[in-house]
Design an enzyme around this catalytic site. Sequence first.
Site, PDB file in Angstrom:
ATOM      1  N   ASP A   1     -11.387   2.831   4.092  1.00 52.98           N
ATOM      2  CA  ASP A   1     -11.711   1.239   4.091  1.00 52.98           C
ATOM      3  C   ASP A   1     -13.091   1.060   4.233  1.00 52.98           C
ATOM      4  OD1 ASP A   1      -9.489  -0.532   3.996  1.00 52.98           O
ATOM      5  OD2 ASP A   1      -9.284  -0.197   6.094  1.00 52.98           O
TER       6      ASP A   1
ATOM      7  N   LYS B   1       0.970  -1.482  -0.030  1.00 53.11           N
ATOM      8  CA  LYS B   1      -0.033  -0.148  -0.097  1.00 53.11           C
ATOM      9  C   LYS B   1       0.913   1.193  -0.046  1.00 53.11           C
ATOM     10  CE  LYS B   1      -3.864  -2.372   2.137  1.00 53.11           C
ATOM     11  NZ  LYS B   1      -4.704  -2.765   3.461  1.00 53.11           N
TER      12      LYS B   1
ATOM     13  N   GLN C   1      -4.805  -1.313   9.541  1.00 51.10           N
ATOM     14  CA  GLN C   1      -4.719  -2.655   9.036  1.00 51.10           C
ATOM     15  C   GLN C   1      -5.247  -3.696  10.067  1.00 51.10           C
ATOM     16  OE1 GLN C   1      -3.824  -3.201   5.790  1.00 51.10           O
ATOM     17  NE2 GLN C   1      -4.126  -5.520   5.956  1.00 51.10           N
TER      18      GLN C   1
HETATM   19  N1  GUN Z   1      -6.885  -6.577   6.221  1.00 48.91           N
HETATM   20  C1  GUN Z   1      -7.230  -7.409   5.229  1.00 48.91           C
HETATM   21  N2  GUN Z   1      -8.059  -6.736   4.259  1.00 48.91           N
HETATM   22  C2  GUN Z   1      -7.892  -5.462   4.696  1.00 48.91           C
HETATM   23  C3  GUN Z   1      -8.220  -4.263   4.270  1.00 48.91           C
HETATM   24  O1  GUN Z   1      -8.949  -4.309   2.986  1.00 48.91           O
HETATM   25  N3  GUN Z   1      -8.379  -3.065   4.966  1.00 48.91           N
HETATM   26  C4  GUN Z   1      -7.654  -3.330   6.210  1.00 48.91           C
HETATM   27  N4  GUN Z   1      -7.700  -2.098   7.044  1.00 48.91           N
HETATM   28  N5  GUN Z   1      -7.319  -4.144   6.863  1.00 48.91           N
HETATM   29  C5  GUN Z   1      -7.431  -5.442   5.920  1.00 48.91           C
END
Ligand code: GUN
Length: 280
Positions: free
Chosen positions: A119, A52, A96
């Site tokens: 998100d 990311k 995350q």
């Molecule tokens: N963990 C697995 N997929 C995601 C996601 O799309 N966003 C976040 N914040 N954590 C995750």
Amino acid sequence: MKLIDGKAIAAEVRSEVKLRAAAFEAASGKKPGLAVVLIGSDPASSVYVRNKINACEEAGIRSFCYRLPEDTAEEEAEELIGRLAASADVHGILVQLPLPAHLKEEKLLAKIPVSKDVDGFSAENIGRLARGERAAVACTPLGVMELLKRSGVDPSGKHAVVIGRSNIVGKPMALLLLNADATVTVCHSRTRGLAAICREADILVSAVGKPAFVTADMVKEGAVVIDVGINRTEGKIVGDVAFGEVAPKASLITPVPGGVGPMTVAMLLRNTMDAAERCL
Ligand code: GUN
């Protein structure tokens, strides 16, 4: 059978974001900003977060990365989110998941202002999505919709079957498909007659997390098959779909890796860009 090239489609989305990021910077004198918070040392999460951050860099989005130890206190995590919430340089905040067991996901995520919820996990954004209003939407299901759109698949009137009912993928996926006028069935671990339901699907989306869960007998001839699974087996990454036997029956299918995965990152950049532009 035709492969849906998620890597190529994600690159298209990322280059569109890059143009918007440059325009944003020209208009506002600063870059769009994304804060990423990683608590603990889950190896998969570390990889996702690095991807990311790198993708931000490439798109002209400024990233603020916070890596906190496993034993971070709740107050400390909340204090950080509070500071990011107040920062004018931060347009999006991503915490995350999964969090270490002692931290309460719902309580911590609630500290993220809706305007910075890139998100789409907040109750407000999920409520807006459910009502068919404009909302920030979870990146993975949003990425699936973008794959369908750019592959010429219109869900309207089609039977879409979603396997999985998580807040991150299954539920928002079902809502997005419903908003796109599909007839939607959501299946999960307690579903009876799963295979027969899946066989009715024109669009089958699997978000289960089990290798070879979707087999050829569960797929209708000509179906569009979207594999959201990312499973590590014997050092290899595989999806939920038994690709070798399912692919010949599908009209379109996503590979793993190189299908949905790259789209999650691309849609995060797009959600961040949307959040930044709302501040102009
Ligand atoms: N963990 C697995 N997929 C995601 C996601 O799309 N966003 C976040 N914040 N954590 C995750």
